[in-house]
Design a protein around this motif. Structure first.
Motif, PDB file in Angstrom:
ATOM      1  N   ASN A  49      49.250  -5.284  13.234  1.00  0.00           N
ATOM      2  CA  ASN A  49      49.706  -6.248  14.237  1.00  0.00           C
ATOM      3  C   ASN A  49      50.469  -7.351  13.511  1.00  0.00           C
ATOM      4  O   ASN A  49      49.881  -8.305  13.016  1.00  0.00           O
ATOM      5  N   TRP A  50      51.788  -7.195  13.430  1.00  0.00           N
ATOM      6  CA  TRP A  50      52.610  -8.157  12.688  1.00  0.00           C
ATOM      7  C   TRP A  50      52.612  -9.533  13.330  1.00  0.00           C
ATOM      8  O   TRP A  50      52.977 -10.516  12.691  1.00  0.00           O
ATOM      9  N   GLY A  51      52.199  -9.657  14.586  1.00  0.00           N
ATOM     10  CA  GLY A  51      52.148 -10.947  15.267  1.00  0.00           C
ATOM     11  C   GLY A  51      50.820 -11.661  15.086  1.00  0.00           C
ATOM     12  O   GLY A  51      50.617 -12.737  15.640  1.00  0.00           O
ATOM     13  N   CYS A  52      49.902 -11.098  14.311  1.00  0.00           N
ATOM     14  CA  CYS A  52      48.583 -11.711  14.124  1.00  0.00           C
ATOM     15  C   CYS A  52      48.716 -13.056  13.403  1.00  0.00           C
ATOM     16  O   CYS A  52      49.355 -13.148  12.347  1.00  0.00           O
ATOM     17  N   THR A  60      57.454 -12.819   9.076  1.00  0.00           N
ATOM     18  CA  THR A  60      58.759 -13.289   9.528  1.00  0.00           C
ATOM     19  C   THR A  60      59.353 -14.167   8.439  1.00  0.00           C
ATOM     20  O   THR A  60      58.733 -14.406   7.418  1.00  0.00           O
TER      21      THR A  60
END
Length: 137
Positions: A49-52, A60
């Motif tokens: 989950n790169w948005g964690c 980013t």
């Protein structure tokens, strides 16, 4: 509710309720289901989950793609020890981060803590040395 119900969206998943003025004048009796737990580092399917928020935004920014490559390599690594096959990807990530010291440099708090520890340790050693020197005199 006696108002009209319209379905829309894929497979009718969304519903539009049209209520009368009388129905809207009393408090709602609708109860919502409890919110689903937000995924952590790993999604239910095992992917990252790169948005964690736990990644601190490392996925980013100017070195985000290098971080994702290195982290993915480590996560999916089957080498022993784990991640030993990812050295090149981590080196590329570190080279990128070295170009942006204002973003990826040491934390000011860590620097302050290190300085305080060094000062207190140096003072303690200095006091111990003075004490030993006066005993010898």
């Amino acid at each position: 509710m006696s108002g009209a119900v319209l379905s829309s969206g894929e497979d009718g998943r969304h519903k539009i309720l049209v209520a009368s003025k009388e129905e809207l004048s009393s408090p709602s009796s609708v109860s919502l289901p409890p919110p689903e737990a937000a995924p952590g580092l790993l999604m239910p399917d095992g992917s990252i989950n790169w948005g964690c928020p736990c990644l601190g935004g490392m996925a980013t920014g100017p070195c985000g793609s290098q971080f994702r490559d290195a982290f993915s390599c480590f996560h999916y690594s089957e080498a022993e020890p784990k991640g030993s096959d990812c050295y090149e990807k981590f080196s590329i990530m570190q080279e990128c981060m070295a170009q942006y010291p204002e973003l990826y440099g040491k934390d000011d708090e860590e620097d302050e803590l290190s300085a305080a520890i060094n000062e207190s340790g140096a003072a303690s050693v200095s006091e111990d040395f003075k004490g030993e020197a006066s005993k010898e005199s």
